[in-house]
Design a protein around this motif. Sequence first.
Motif, PDB file in Angstrom:
ATOM      1  N   LEU A 188       5.060 -44.073 -78.457  1.00  0.00           N
ATOM      2  CA  LEU A 188       4.524 -45.209 -79.203  1.00  0.00           C
ATOM      3  C   LEU A 188       3.057 -45.437 -78.841  1.00  0.00           C
ATOM      4  N   ALA A 189       2.302 -45.894 -79.837  1.00  0.00           N
ATOM      5  CA  ALA A 189       0.929 -46.321 -79.556  1.00  0.00           C
ATOM      6  C   ALA A 189       0.906 -47.789 -79.146  1.00  0.00           C
ATOM      7  N   ALA A 190       1.819 -48.588 -79.712  1.00  0.00           N
ATOM      8  CA  ALA A 190       1.838 -50.027 -79.445  1.00  0.00           C
ATOM      9  C   ALA A 190       3.231 -50.576 -79.670  1.00  0.00           C
ATOM     10  N   VAL A 191       3.474 -51.779 -79.149  1.00  0.00           N
ATOM     11  CA  VAL A 191       4.733 -52.469 -79.395  1.00  0.00           C
ATOM     12  C   VAL A 191       4.439 -53.947 -79.581  1.00  0.00           C
ATOM     13  N   VAL A 192       5.228 -54.602 -80.431  1.00  0.00           N
ATOM     14  CA  VAL A 192       5.058 -56.038 -80.664  1.00  0.00           C
ATOM     15  C   VAL A 192       6.390 -56.735 -80.435  1.00  0.00           C
ATOM     16  N   ALA A 193       6.362 -57.787 -79.606  1.00  0.00           N
ATOM     17  CA  ALA A 193       7.561 -58.583 -79.325  1.00  0.00           C
ATOM     18  C   ALA A 193       7.225 -60.054 -79.529  1.00  0.00           C
ATOM     19  N   PRO A 194       8.196 -60.851 -79.973  1.00  0.00           N
ATOM     20  CA  PRO A 194       7.927 -62.280 -80.152  1.00  0.00           C
ATOM     21  C   PRO A 194       7.830 -62.996 -78.804  1.00  0.00           C
ATOM     22  N   VAL A 195       7.133 -64.126 -78.789  1.00  0.00           N
ATOM     23  CA  VAL A 195       7.030 -64.908 -77.563  1.00  0.00           C
ATOM     24  C   VAL A 195       7.343 -66.385 -77.822  1.00  0.00           C
ATOM     25  N   GLY A 196       8.359 -66.870 -77.110  1.00  0.00           N
ATOM     26  CA  GLY A 196       8.695 -68.293 -77.074  1.00  0.00           C
ATOM     27  C   GLY A 196       8.546 -68.702 -75.617  1.00  0.00           C
ATOM     28  N   GLY A 197       9.638 -68.615 -74.853  1.00  0.00           N
ATOM     29  CA  GLY A 197       9.552 -68.807 -73.412  1.00  0.00           C
ATOM     30  C   GLY A 197       8.890 -67.625 -72.716  1.00  0.00           C
ATOM     31  N   LEU A 248      11.509 -69.793 -80.889  1.00  0.00           N
ATOM     32  CA  LEU A 248      10.164 -69.648 -80.306  1.00  0.00           C
ATOM     33  C   LEU A 248       9.479 -70.995 -80.107  1.00  0.00           C
ATOM     34  N   ARG A 249      10.281 -72.061 -80.081  1.00  0.00           N
ATOM     35  CA  ARG A 249       9.673 -73.401 -79.993  1.00  0.00           C
ATOM     36  C   ARG A 249       9.378 -73.832 -78.567  1.00  0.00           C
ATOM     37  N   THR A 250       9.939 -73.152 -77.587  1.00  0.00           N
ATOM     38  CA  THR A 250       9.747 -73.552 -76.188  1.00  0.00           C
ATOM     39  C   THR A 250       8.372 -73.133 -75.680  1.00  0.00           C
ATOM     40  N   PRO A 251       7.797 -73.875 -74.727  1.00  0.00           N
ATOM     41  CA  PRO A 251       6.548 -73.433 -74.110  1.00  0.00           C
ATOM     42  C   PRO A 251       6.811 -72.214 -73.227  1.00  0.00           C
ATOM     43  N   VAL A 252       5.802 -71.374 -73.116  1.00  0.00           N
ATOM     44  CA  VAL A 252       5.954 -70.157 -72.320  1.00  0.00           C
ATOM     45  C   VAL A 252       6.159 -70.533 -70.844  1.00  0.00           C
ATOM     46  N   GLY A 253       7.010 -69.780 -70.148  1.00  0.00           N
ATOM     47  CA  GLY A 253       7.332 -70.088 -68.755  1.00  0.00           C
ATOM     48  C   GLY A 253       6.206 -69.724 -67.797  1.00  0.00           C
ATOM     49  N   VAL A 254       6.310 -70.239 -66.582  1.00  0.00           N
ATOM     50  CA  VAL A 254       5.271 -70.034 -65.559  1.00  0.00           C
ATOM     51  C   VAL A 254       5.200 -68.563 -65.154  1.00  0.00           C
ATOM     52  N   LEU A 255       6.334 -68.044 -64.749  1.00  0.00           N
ATOM     53  CA  LEU A 255       6.382 -66.647 -64.317  1.00  0.00           C
ATOM     54  C   LEU A 255       6.016 -65.730 -65.479  1.00  0.00           C
ATOM     55  N   ASN A 256       6.553 -66.067 -66.659  1.00  0.00           N
ATOM     56  CA  ASN A 256       6.310 -65.285 -67.873  1.00  0.00           C
ATOM     57  C   ASN A 256       4.827 -65.226 -68.209  1.00  0.00           C
ATOM     58  N   PHE A 257       4.157 -66.395 -68.139  1.00  0.00           N
ATOM     59  CA  PHE A 257       2.745 -66.446 -68.504  1.00  0.00           C
ATOM     60  C   PHE A 257       1.919 -65.569 -67.556  1.00  0.00           C
ATOM     61  N   GLY A 258       2.291 -65.578 -66.292  1.00  0.00           N
ATOM     62  CA  GLY A 258       1.578 -64.743 -65.322  1.00  0.00           C
ATOM     63  C   GLY A 258       1.624 -63.273 -65.695  1.00  0.00           C
ATOM     64  N   VAL A 259       2.808 -62.808 -66.053  1.00  0.00           N
ATOM     65  CA  VAL A 259       2.954 -61.394 -66.441  1.00  0.00           C
ATOM     66  C   VAL A 259       2.203 -61.124 -67.741  1.00  0.00           C
ATOM     67  N   ILE A 260       2.364 -62.029 -68.692  1.00  0.00           N
ATOM     68  CA  ILE A 260       1.752 -61.833 -70.016  1.00  0.00           C
ATOM     69  C   ILE A 260       0.233 -61.787 -69.903  1.00  0.00           C
ATOM     70  N   ARG A 261      -0.332 -62.702 -69.100  1.00  0.00           N
ATOM     71  CA  ARG A 261      -1.786 -62.751 -68.957  1.00  0.00           C
ATOM     72  C   ARG A 261      -2.314 -61.433 -68.391  1.00  0.00           C
ATOM     73  N   GLU A 262      -1.532 -60.834 -67.547  1.00  0.00           N
ATOM     74  CA  GLU A 262      -2.001 -59.630 -66.890  1.00  0.00           C
ATOM     75  C   GLU A 262      -1.799 -58.369 -67.738  1.00  0.00           C
TER      76      GLU A 262
END
Lengths: 344, 344
Positions: A188-197, A248-262
């Motif tokens: 794959l060149a890329a992947v897209v996944a939805p983000v809620g939490g 997808l209505r929930t705010p993103v989680g703390v641990l999750n946001f850390g991984v996502i940001r990186e």
Amino acid sequence: MSTEAVSSESKTQCPLPLTRSSVLAAHRAIDGQIHRTPVLTSSSLAASLPGKNTLYFKAENLQRGGAFKFRGASYSLACLTPDELAKGVCTHSSGNHAGALALAAKQRGVPCYVVMPSNSAQPKIDAVRAYGASITFCAPTARARAAALATVRAQTGAAFVPPYDAANTILGQGTAMLELLAQAPEPLAAVVAPVGGGGLLAGTALAAEGTGVRVFGAEPAGADDCARGLEEGRRREDVDARTIADGLRTPVGVLNFGVIRESVEGVITVSDEEIIEAMRLLWERMKVVVEPSGAASFAAVRSGQFQALGIEGPVGVILSGGNVDLSKPLPWVQAQVHANPGSS
Amino acid sequence: MSTEAVSSESKTQCPLPLTRSSVLAAHRAIDGQIHRTPVLTSSSLAASLPGKNTLYFKAENLQRGGAFKFRGASYSLACLTPDELAKGVCTHSSGNHAGALALAAKQRGVPCYVVMPSNSAQPKIDAVRAYGASITFCAPTARARAAALATVRAQTGAAFVPPYDAANTILGQGTAMLELLAQAPEPLAAVVAPVGGGGLLAGTALAAEGTGVRVFGAEPAGADDCARGLEEGRRREDVDARTIADGLRTPVGVLNFGVIRESVEGVITVSDEEIIEAMRLLWERMKVVVEPSGAASFAAVRSGQFQALGIEGPVGVILSGGNVDLSKPLPWVQAQVHANPGSS
């Protein structure tokens, strides 16, 4: 990879930092329990887009319980000790996580306690009940939910399995991407996944580490706390969610946001109209029942923003779930009725 | 196996009698063109039935063009000579066969001509047109259809590809069963396929030859010419079809009936209510879009008649197609509205 955030409440959570090999270990642990969902393609949908990228759809709507949530729930249970399992598990959820945990608990024969807001949709309540979980209803506020959960835990000693903001949940969700990488007949060149939490997106990013696959999130414009948080450089703690994509209505989680940001290159926001159109195309052309949250990733791939990236090569699209109330009119039929109130 | 009936018009049809090895040859010929559709399971649907048989659903609704018909169309094309291919192919159909042939012809870059009754459903017309076929409309009678097809053939020299009553069509359709046998992780005790013209059911029976798998057909009670023909010992030539399962309204073909009479254990008839209920369960629990004709096989498995057979072991269920007009209310929602006209 490192993350600053630690939110786990259980002693049995995977130690941080989370890595791709933690996702591989999670997959080995749950391999016999989960469905290895199929990867679908559609040459007509691929040809309809400017980039003409081959699309590989990971059909997590065909997962047990109708959503990827069963992966994280199964892995969370797999990490508990026999003593913890004997006391059972509990959670709060009005949606797919409640059903997924109830089903995973039933599969292992352990008790499950779910706190649900009293205004939860009847099909979700029915599903949780059908899987044999005990339901405690509460007022639909965060405070009432926390109080009800605390009471359940005090009375039962059940282990709390969080819906997204926990290491094991993230690792379990990441196993879908591992399978997609193995099932796609070409890199794959890329992947897209939805983000809620953010459990699925963070897990996807971890699973993609070192593979060279570019990872993108898809978020409803009406619940874009993750996209805004990335822009502003810090996680938003709540979200005034107005979107059809109820998962997808929930705010993103703390641990999750850390991984996502990186590890996530960007989060693409899509309107409800774009989500409904993507959903309709998936039902019509690919013959799969996908819920609005599950269609958000395809809506993002169809967007001008994604197409403008000029990505060459195959794109993975994670269809996250298929739990729709089929006793109600389909959203595009509803939309037509609203647009032409005089028509039959 | 032997059959008395010969209906092929083309010189390039497979010689009779048809055998399992002819189906294997067909599969080798079209393997790169068709989707190897997934086999799905549902523990909750299996547990809901008295027999508790494990169910393996062959999801031909996820086939290219949304139905198994693409298999027979592809194999029919694979058997034509280069000269024949250059002149193109033609058929008459108001349904899935037209779209399947148009798609298979497009894939090979050969011309395709389709005669359709003027009252065909718009989505079917749109699909045929989207695949680039030329459409000739005719009055909705058998006589007008035959006349229009004769004119098209005279003008173009295109080879006629029959929708079901032809050796190559039957062999192509049988490849779905070959895949199901290979994909199921354990040997099947029985398999159920729907029967309209009988291409899929006859092909399934051929593919099952020598495997010990018991083969059953599923037919709408409102179009039960095949079941009656088997009882009476001879094929009925027409059918006064009254069923929601539009793909199963045709009378069973000559060649098809011969194979079915010899190799199919029985044809189970199901009411439209049973078909709609099976369809709803497949959408709700398995998250797949299946058309009424495609759900008939599962309706038969759920029937008292099938359950009374006391079959032990896994049962294969062929979900034949998913082409539903999604701009219209779903049949069970419609049914609710009719039952409670005063409710919202």
